[in-house]
Write an enzyme that holds these catalytic residues in place. Structure first.
Site, PDB file in Angstrom:
ATOM      1  N   THR A 231       0.982  -1.093  -0.010  1.00 48.72           N
ATOM      2  CA  THR A 231       0.196   0.093  -0.040  1.00 48.72           C
ATOM      3  C   THR A 231       0.801   1.363   0.026  1.00 48.72           C
ATOM      4  O   THR A 231       2.158   1.245   0.084  1.00 48.72           O
ATOM      5  CB  THR A 231      -0.914   0.149   1.317  1.00 48.72           C
ATOM      6  OG1 THR A 231      -0.208   0.335   2.425  1.00 48.72           O
ATOM      7  CG2 THR A 231      -1.689  -1.224   1.559  1.00 48.72           C
TER       8      THR A 231
ATOM      9  N   SER B 291       1.082   3.183   2.161  1.00 47.68           N
ATOM     10  CA  SER B 291       1.454   3.768   3.591  1.00 47.68           C
ATOM     11  C   SER B 291       2.614   2.671   4.079  1.00 47.68           C
ATOM     12  O   SER B 291       3.208   3.005   5.255  1.00 47.68           O
ATOM     13  CB  SER B 291       0.275   3.958   4.412  1.00 47.68           C
ATOM     14  OG  SER B 291      -0.441   2.706   4.471  1.00 47.68           O
ATOM     15  N   CYS B 292       2.417   1.507   3.735  1.00 48.88           N
ATOM     16  CA  CYS B 292       3.300   0.521   4.267  1.00 48.88           C
ATOM     17  C   CYS B 292       3.780  -0.510   3.253  1.00 48.88           C
ATOM     18  O   CYS B 292       3.099  -1.225   2.670  1.00 48.88           O
ATOM     19  CB  CYS B 292       2.480  -0.317   5.312  1.00 48.88           C
ATOM     20  SG  CYS B 292       3.595  -1.543   6.021  1.00 48.88           S
ATOM     21  N   GLY B 293       5.194  -0.378   2.719  1.00 46.62           N
ATOM     22  CA  GLY B 293       5.674  -1.316   1.820  1.00 46.62           C
ATOM     23  C   GLY B 293       5.900  -2.647   2.044  1.00 46.62           C
ATOM     24  O   GLY B 293       6.257  -3.614   1.617  1.00 46.62           O
ATOM     25  N   LEU B 294       5.620  -2.814   3.592  1.00 38.64           N
ATOM     26  CA  LEU B 294       5.944  -4.331   3.950  1.00 38.64           C
ATOM     27  C   LEU B 294       4.827  -5.214   3.731  1.00 38.64           C
ATOM     28  O   LEU B 294       4.780  -6.396   4.212  1.00 38.64           O
ATOM     29  CB  LEU B 294       6.399  -4.300   5.436  1.00 38.64           C
ATOM     30  CG  LEU B 294       7.903  -3.705   5.595  1.00 38.64           C
ATOM     31  CD1 LEU B 294       8.145  -3.509   7.257  1.00 38.64           C
ATOM     32  CD2 LEU B 294       8.744  -4.325   4.934  1.00 38.64           C
TER      33      LEU B 294
END
Length: 285
Positions: free
Chosen positions: A112, A114-117
């Site tokens: 996403t 907001s969070c590449g993880l």
């Protein structure tokens, strides 16, 4: 091709007065990254610098280490009914002989803005072996005054943010504080990938004499991306995560958070911060 900004109607309320007007918003669209024809990842990004974003993403995944590893990056046909190109799918072809890590072949990733993880199976899958150990010799020596100047310089060059107020930014500075490159995106991890990808395409990896400055917080993934590109210093205007601090300590990365005005916290790699000999360091309980 997708635009960086789009216009939408908004109802504006100010001091009890209601009006209707168009508003400029940052564009957000999915980008599918394919590796040698096979789907690998989907990220929500701001259109632009898509090839650099894909290349930088593959640097952080340990697939690419230099321009010689990259054969081509092309847009693929999109998913529209008439077969027209949406410019939302790219295929990265590696040079024959490049060994691909198992991690890239075993999982698809949805990231996403907001969070590449998101979608990583485990932290073990993230702890990719770095091609460029952080061993800047001689080590960078950055004064607090130089570091304090970076957030304002980052903000001054956020051109799309000025129009939308909805973008993160990442910038590379040299050891003298000169701006080398800056990218913006709805995802801070995408902005970093765009920087690293452009450096790979230019043959500038590793970035061993660079400072990476990011808006927002310093997550584990951003620390990992810095390490994978050989960047010795990561600075952020907000807080780091505990895992980012752990990774920085393990790899020798200098990690600075809450960089605002003349204030900052140094969480790891303090040997690169040139503190005056008369500066007293106190321990707080």
């Amino acid at each position: 091709m997708g635009r960086v900004t789009e216009r939408r109607k908004v109802i504006r309320i100010r001091d009890g007065h209601v009006s209707t007007r168009p508003d400029t918003l940052v564009a957000e669209e999915p980008l599918e990254i394919r590796l040698n024809g096979k789907p690998l990842a989907i990220t929500m990004r701001t259109p632009g610098d898509d090839f650099a974003l894909a290349a930088g993403f593959l640097v952080s995944e340990g697939v690419l280490g230099g321009a010689d590893d990259l054969q081509t990056i092309v847009y693929c046909a999109g998913a529209t009914a008439d077969g027209s190109n949406t410019y939302n799918v790219v295929d990265v072809r590696t040079t024959p002989g490049v060994v691909l890590p198992d991690i890239t072949l075993e999982r698809n990733v949805y990231t996403t803005s907001s969070c590449g993880l998101c979608g990583k199976a485990s932290l073990d899958a993230v702890r990719t072996t770095a091609r460029f150990p952080i061993a800047d010799a001689p080590p960078l020596r950055l004064t607090p005054e130089l570091l304090s100047s970076l957030p304002d310089r980052l903000r001054e060059d956020q051109r799309v943010f000025d129009r939308t107020g909805g973008l993160h930014a990442a910038a590379l500075f040299d050891e003298e504080g000169h701006l080398v490159d800056i990218r913006e995106d709805v995802g801070r991890h995408n902005a970093v990938d765009k920087l690293v990808g452009r450096a790979l395409q230019s043959g500038d990896l590793p970035l061993s004499r660079s400072v990476l400055m990011v808006s927002g917080r310093a997550s584990f993934e951003l620390a990992q991306k810095a390490v994978m590109a050989g960047i010795p210093v990561l600075a952020a205007v907000s807080a780091p995560s505990s895992l980012a601090v752990d990774l920085a300590a393990e790899t020798g990365l200098t990690l600075i958070g809450f960089l605002r005005g003349a204030s900052m916290n140094v969480y790891a790699g303090e040997h690169r911060v040139a503190l005056r000999a008369t500066t007293a360091v106190t321990q707080a309980g």
